[in-house]
Scaffold this motif. Structure first.
Motif, PDB file in Angstrom:
ATOM      1  N   PRO A 152     -17.459 -17.922 -48.445  1.00 50.67           N
ATOM      2  CA  PRO A 152     -18.574 -17.024 -48.803  1.00 50.67           C
ATOM      3  C   PRO A 152     -19.826 -17.382 -48.022  1.00 50.67           C
ATOM      4  CG  PRO A 152     -18.223 -18.662 -50.523  1.00 50.67           C
ATOM      5  CD  PRO A 152     -17.096 -18.825 -49.552  1.00 50.67           C
ATOM      6  N   PRO A 153     -20.726 -16.430 -47.844  1.00 56.95           N
ATOM      7  CA  PRO A 153     -21.967 -16.712 -47.104  1.00 56.95           C
ATOM      8  C   PRO A 153     -22.847 -17.687 -47.866  1.00 56.95           C
ATOM      9  CG  PRO A 153     -22.068 -14.547 -48.137  1.00 56.95           C
ATOM     10  CD  PRO A 153     -20.663 -15.041 -48.330  1.00 56.95           C
ATOM     11  N   VAL A 154     -23.588 -18.495 -47.125  1.00 59.82           N
ATOM     12  CA  VAL A 154     -24.531 -19.417 -47.757  1.00 59.82           C
ATOM     13  C   VAL A 154     -25.834 -18.677 -48.032  1.00 59.82           C
ATOM     14  CG1 VAL A 154     -23.506 -21.411 -46.618  1.00 59.82           C
ATOM     15  CG2 VAL A 154     -25.413 -20.226 -45.524  1.00 59.82           C
ATOM     16  N   GLU A 155     -26.570 -19.162 -49.006  1.00 59.37           N
ATOM     17  CA  GLU A 155     -27.840 -18.542 -49.374  1.00 59.37           C
ATOM     18  C   GLU A 155     -28.866 -18.766 -48.266  1.00 59.37           C
ATOM     19  OE1 GLU A 155     -30.620 -16.392 -50.868  1.00 59.37           O
ATOM     20  OE2 GLU A 155     -28.640 -16.515 -51.846  1.00 59.37           O
ATOM     21  N   GLN A 156     -29.516 -17.673 -47.825  1.00 54.85           N
ATOM     22  CA  GLN A 156     -30.498 -17.762 -46.739  1.00 54.85           C
ATOM     23  C   GLN A 156     -31.880 -17.297 -47.151  1.00 54.85           C
ATOM     24  OE1 GLN A 156     -28.558 -17.375 -42.505  1.00 54.85           O
ATOM     25  NE2 GLN A 156     -28.283 -15.445 -43.579  1.00 54.85           N
ATOM     26  N   GLY A 157     -32.090 -17.123 -48.453  1.00 55.78           N
ATOM     27  CA  GLY A 157     -33.417 -16.735 -48.914  1.00 55.78           C
ATOM     28  C   GLY A 157     -33.848 -15.360 -48.451  1.00 55.78           C
ATOM     29  N   GLY A 158     -32.892 -14.415 -48.379  1.00 56.20           N
ATOM     30  CA  GLY A 158     -33.230 -13.053 -47.977  1.00 56.20           C
ATOM     31  C   GLY A 158     -33.255 -12.815 -46.484  1.00 56.20           C
ATOM     32  N   SER A 159     -32.886 -13.800 -45.688  1.00 56.23           N
ATOM     33  CA  SER A 159     -32.879 -13.617 -44.230  1.00 56.23           C
ATOM     34  C   SER A 159     -31.830 -12.586 -43.832  1.00 56.23           C
ATOM     35  CB  SER A 159     -32.584 -14.951 -43.537  1.00 56.23           C
ATOM     36  OG  SER A 159     -32.375 -14.753 -42.149  1.00 56.23           O
ATOM     37  N   ARG A 160     -32.187 -11.779 -42.846  1.00 57.85           N
ATOM     38  CA  ARG A 160     -31.276 -10.740 -42.365  1.00 57.85           C
ATOM     39  C   ARG A 160     -30.569 -11.147 -41.071  1.00 57.85           C
ATOM     40  NH1 ARG A 160     -35.043  -5.323 -43.380  1.00 57.85           N
ATOM     41  NH2 ARG A 160     -35.321  -5.626 -45.625  1.00 57.85           N
ATOM     42  N   PHE A 161     -30.699 -12.390 -40.678  1.00 52.66           N
ATOM     43  CA  PHE A 161     -30.030 -12.852 -39.465  1.00 52.66           C
ATOM     44  C   PHE A 161     -28.675 -13.452 -39.806  1.00 52.66           C
ATOM     45  CE2 PHE A 161     -34.536 -12.802 -38.268  1.00 52.66           C
ATOM     46  CZ  PHE A 161     -34.469 -12.066 -37.092  1.00 52.66           C
ATOM     47  N   GLY A 162     -27.896 -13.779 -38.749  1.00 50.02           N
ATOM     48  CA  GLY A 162     -26.532 -14.230 -38.930  1.00 50.02           C
ATOM     49  C   GLY A 162     -26.402 -15.415 -39.873  1.00 50.02           C
ATOM     50  N   ASN A 163     -25.378 -15.349 -40.752  1.00 51.58           N
ATOM     51  CA  ASN A 163     -25.162 -16.395 -41.739  1.00 51.58           C
ATOM     52  C   ASN A 163     -24.281 -17.491 -41.144  1.00 51.58           C
ATOM     53  OD1 ASN A 163     -23.869 -17.754 -44.176  1.00 51.58           O
ATOM     54  ND2 ASN A 163     -25.336 -16.369 -45.163  1.00 51.58           N
ATOM     55  N   PRO A 164     -24.700 -18.755 -41.200  1.00 50.18           N
ATOM     56  CA  PRO A 164     -23.941 -19.833 -40.555  1.00 50.18           C
ATOM     57  C   PRO A 164     -22.556 -20.057 -41.135  1.00 50.18           C
ATOM     58  CG  PRO A 164     -25.778 -20.721 -41.833  1.00 50.18           C
ATOM     59  CD  PRO A 164     -25.965 -19.245 -41.781  1.00 50.18           C
ATOM     60  N   ALA A 165     -22.247 -19.530 -42.333  1.00 48.65           N
ATOM     61  CA  ALA A 165     -20.903 -19.674 -42.886  1.00 48.65           C
ATOM     62  C   ALA A 165     -19.869 -18.954 -42.019  1.00 48.65           C
ATOM     63  CB  ALA A 165     -20.862 -19.129 -44.315  1.00 48.65           C
ATOM     64  N   PHE A 166     -20.334 -18.054 -41.173  1.00 49.75           N
ATOM     65  CA  PHE A 166     -19.427 -17.366 -40.255  1.00 49.75           C
ATOM     66  C   PHE A 166     -18.694 -18.360 -39.357  1.00 49.75           C
ATOM     67  CE2 PHE A 166     -18.974 -15.424 -35.959  1.00 49.75           C
ATOM     68  CZ  PHE A 166     -18.014 -14.474 -36.264  1.00 49.75           C
ATOM     69  N   ARG A 167     -19.341 -19.445 -39.004  1.00 51.60           N
ATOM     70  CA  ARG A 167     -18.715 -20.419 -38.112  1.00 51.60           C
ATOM     71  C   ARG A 167     -17.520 -21.089 -38.785  1.00 51.60           C
ATOM     72  NH1 ARG A 167     -24.542 -21.738 -36.958  1.00 51.60           N
ATOM     73  NH2 ARG A 167     -25.006 -20.670 -34.991  1.00 51.60           N
ATOM     74  N   GLN A 168     -17.619 -21.375 -40.093  1.00 49.74           N
ATOM     75  CA  GLN A 168     -16.478 -21.952 -40.803  1.00 49.74           C
ATOM     76  C   GLN A 168     -15.332 -20.948 -40.900  1.00 49.74           C
ATOM     77  OE1 GLN A 168     -19.798 -22.631 -42.005  1.00 49.74           O
ATOM     78  NE2 GLN A 168     -19.471 -24.524 -40.849  1.00 49.74           N
ATOM     79  N   PHE A 169     -15.678 -19.694 -41.098  1.00 46.80           N
ATOM     80  CA  PHE A 169     -14.650 -18.651 -41.127  1.00 46.80           C
ATOM     81  C   PHE A 169     -13.918 -18.581 -39.793  1.00 46.80           C
ATOM     82  CE2 PHE A 169     -14.031 -14.252 -39.609  1.00 46.80           C
ATOM     83  CZ  PHE A 169     -12.907 -13.917 -40.363  1.00 46.80           C
ATOM     84  N   VAL A 170     -14.675 -18.571 -38.690  1.00 45.56           N
ATOM     85  CA  VAL A 170     -14.063 -18.489 -37.363  1.00 45.56           C
ATOM     86  C   VAL A 170     -13.211 -19.727 -37.080  1.00 45.56           C
ATOM     87  CG1 VAL A 170     -14.564 -18.464 -34.891  1.00 45.56           C
ATOM     88  CG2 VAL A 170     -15.814 -16.948 -36.416  1.00 45.56           C
ATOM     89  N   ASP A 171     -13.674 -20.896 -37.492  1.00 50.98           N
ATOM     90  CA  ASP A 171     -12.900 -22.116 -37.273  1.00 50.98           C
ATOM     91  C   ASP A 171     -11.546 -22.037 -37.966  1.00 50.98           C
ATOM     92  OD1 ASP A 171     -14.906 -23.208 -35.738  1.00 50.98           O
ATOM     93  OD2 ASP A 171     -15.792 -24.376 -37.373  1.00 50.98           O
ATOM     94  N   GLU A 172     -11.511 -21.494 -39.170  1.00 46.49           N
ATOM     95  CA  GLU A 172     -10.230 -21.383 -39.863  1.00 46.49           C
ATOM     96  C   GLU A 172      -9.327 -20.345 -39.194  1.00 46.49           C
ATOM     97  OE1 GLU A 172      -8.295 -20.822 -44.308  1.00 46.49           O
ATOM     98  OE2 GLU A 172     -10.389 -21.435 -44.088  1.00 46.49           O
ATOM     99  N   VAL A 173      -9.923 -19.275 -38.670  1.00 47.76           N
ATOM    100  CA  VAL A 173      -9.124 -18.298 -37.925  1.00 47.76           C
ATOM    101  C   VAL A 173      -8.475 -18.976 -36.718  1.00 47.76           C
ATOM    102  CG1 VAL A 173      -9.240 -16.220 -36.480  1.00 47.76           C
ATOM    103  CG2 VAL A 173     -10.417 -16.277 -38.679  1.00 47.76           C
ATOM    104  N   TYR A 174      -9.242 -19.814 -36.011  1.00 45.58           N
ATOM    105  CA  TYR A 174      -8.673 -20.536 -34.870  1.00 45.58           C
ATOM    106  C   TYR A 174      -7.522 -21.440 -35.315  1.00 45.58           C
ATOM    107  CZ  TYR A 174     -12.958 -19.227 -32.355  1.00 45.58           C
ATOM    108  OH  TYR A 174     -13.990 -18.533 -31.765  1.00 45.58           O
ATOM    109  N   THR A 175      -7.680 -22.058 -36.470  1.00 46.45           N
ATOM    110  CA  THR A 175      -6.665 -22.988 -36.959  1.00 46.45           C
ATOM    111  C   THR A 175      -5.374 -22.268 -37.337  1.00 46.45           C
ATOM    112  OG1 THR A 175      -8.395 -24.464 -37.802  1.00 46.45           O
ATOM    113  CG2 THR A 175      -6.175 -24.757 -38.686  1.00 46.45           C
ATOM    114  N   GLN A 176      -5.503 -21.086 -37.939  1.00 47.52           N
ATOM    115  CA  GLN A 176      -4.343 -20.374 -38.463  1.00 47.52           C
ATOM    116  C   GLN A 176      -3.728 -19.384 -37.479  1.00 47.52           C
ATOM    117  OE1 GLN A 176      -3.048 -21.077 -41.419  1.00 47.52           O
ATOM    118  NE2 GLN A 176      -4.667 -22.514 -41.995  1.00 47.52           N
ATOM    119  N   ALA A 177      -4.446 -19.027 -36.432  1.00 48.23           N
ATOM    120  CA  ALA A 177      -4.041 -17.900 -35.593  1.00 48.23           C
ATOM    121  C   ALA A 177      -2.646 -18.070 -34.990  1.00 48.23           C
ATOM    122  CB  ALA A 177      -5.073 -17.673 -34.488  1.00 48.23           C
TER     123      ALA A 177
END
Length: 434
Positions: free
Chosen positions: A136-161
């Motif tokens: 899930p996305p981490v709390e960013q205090g209302g920021s509309r920029f990219g959420n850093p939790a995306f990097r963990q998601f991508v890392d798992e995609v690389y691991t499972q692909a």
């Protein structure tokens, strides 16, 4: 007798009466010659891109599978690519998918008798969506920029692909290593947390590689265009809205969409000879609501309007608004073909991130990427490539607003999601005097 107020017309006429010239004076006057018009050259519009026959899959025994790498470093590399058989191969595959979608609705493609590879690809996309729920996305205090939790998601995609490819009958581990690279690059830039048409192209290239391995014959193309690809777009929408992926460009690139291009090509092909839906129908909310689930073009417009905080297509997607004035879907589809060639494959900022292996080979004379291999090397997207003193590549944009280095573009999806969280998404704002 003329009055003091009224002019003496006789005097005026006499004053301006032409005086006769002597033959000698006439001979000194310049001779009047009519201007010669330049021969008009007929305006030739660019020819309509044709669908070249897709080459037969290569003999696997003659291939040496490799991990794909970037080979377009300089503009000269890009020029070589544009004149290469690989450029023709990609166009042939994309246009063949578009033709396979012609005059078909999404529901007309029955998955009960689908090819096993098609079912496996859909299962892979389901697995990726399950991975999304674990990060899930981490709390960013209302920021509309990219959420850093995306990097963990991508890392798992690389691991499972690689394991996801076991059910696809890819012939060897080396082949899996080559093919899986394109799937890994299909969901956005891990470093910049953004997404654009180059990542979409990676997904299409993944399907192309499976076709080159004879795992996706041409009989699967209708299902790829109207079942697999829409499923990918739906998955990407969830990823974009979950992690607030930023558009890989300054402001929607051409005004079609912040992220995608190919749904408009495939969608226009779907509507080529529709009995009542015309290009202007994208302004009709009822048509979008009733037909959006069946036609990609309408679905894209519907989603775009739902994710904007301003009402009015001409303000949010001006190019879509202009295209709606076309006389037929045939004109729209032809224009989309030209745009794909010019604005996707023809753009160095996009293609400098494209990777080449044995199934989608580079042409002779193209540069070799000397950067360390990895999922993403963090190069900024856009602009011409420059080589720094340390030997790494860096990109300077000359066509964007503001400083190219580190500028971040928040997504409209993020704005919509944040408004929804705050309960402010009850309606769209109107532009004054619209």
């Amino acid at each position: 007798m003329p009055s003091a107020v009224e002019p003496d017309h006789k005097t005026i006429n006499a004053k301006h009466a032409p005086t006769s010239l002597s033959p000698e004076e006439l001979s000194r006057l310049p001779r009047l010659t009519p201007r010669k018009k330049k021969p008009s050259t007929p305006h030739k519009s660019p020819s309509i891109p044709r669908t070249e026959p897709l080459p037969a899959p290569p003999e696997l025994s003659k291939l040496s599978f490799v991990k794909p790498t970037r080979r377009i470093i300089y503009p000269s590399d890009h020029d070589r690519f544009l004149a290469s058989p690989t450029h023709t191969l990609i166009l042939s595959f994309v246009f063949s998918l578009s033709e396979a979608a012609a005059d078909k609705s999404i529901s007309s493609i029955d998955l009960s008798n689908a090819h096993p590879s098609v079912r496996r690809i859909l299962s892979i996309l389901d697995s990726i969506e399950e991975t999304l729920t674990r990060w899930p996305p981490v709390e960013q205090g209302g920021s509309r920029f990219g959420n850093p939790a995306f990097r963990q998601f991508v890392d798992e995609v690389y691991t499972q692909a690689s394991s996801w490819h076991t059910g696809l009958d890819v012939p060897s581990e080396a082949a899996v290593t080559e093919v899986v690279t394109y799937l890994e690059q299909s969901f956005g830039n891990r470093t910049r947390i953004d997404y654009g048409s180059g990542h979409e192209l990676n997904f299409i290239t993944w399907l192309l590689c499976l076709n080159r391995l004879s795992l996706l014959p041409e009989s699967t193309f209708p299902a790829l265009a109207l079942r697999v690809f829409p499923r990918y777009v739906k998955l990407m929408r969830r990823i974009q809205s979950t992690y607030y992926l930023e558009p890989a460009g300054s402001h929607g690139v051409w005004g079609l969409d912040d992220y995608h291009f190919l749904p408009f090509l495939f969608g226009a092909s779907q509507l080529l000879h529709h009995p009542y839906i015309r290009p202007l129908a994208i302004h009709n909310d009822l048509v979008l609501e009733e037909e959006g689930d069946e036609y990609l073009y309408l679905d894209m417009v519907r989603f775009t309007m739902a994710s904007k905080t301003v009402k009015g297509l001409k303000w949010t997607q001006p190019m879509l608004d202009d295209i709606s004035g076309a006389k037929s879907w045939e004109k729209v589809e032809q224009g989309m073909r030209k745009m794909f060639i010019k604005e996707v494959l023809g753009k160095l900022p996009i293609m400098q991130h494209f990777m080449f292996g044995s199934l989608v080979p580079a042409t002779e004379g193209m540069s070799v990427d000397n950067e360390k291999p990895g999922p993403e090397n963090g190069m900024a997207e856009g602009g011409e490539v420059h080589i720094g003193e340390d030997g790494t590549t860096h990109v300077h944009r000359n066509d964007a607003w503001g400083d190219c280095c580190g500028i971040k573009i928040p997504s409209t999806v993020a704005a919509s999601e944040e408004s929804r969280k705050l309960g402010e998404n009850d309606g769209l704002r109107r532009i004054p005097f619209d």
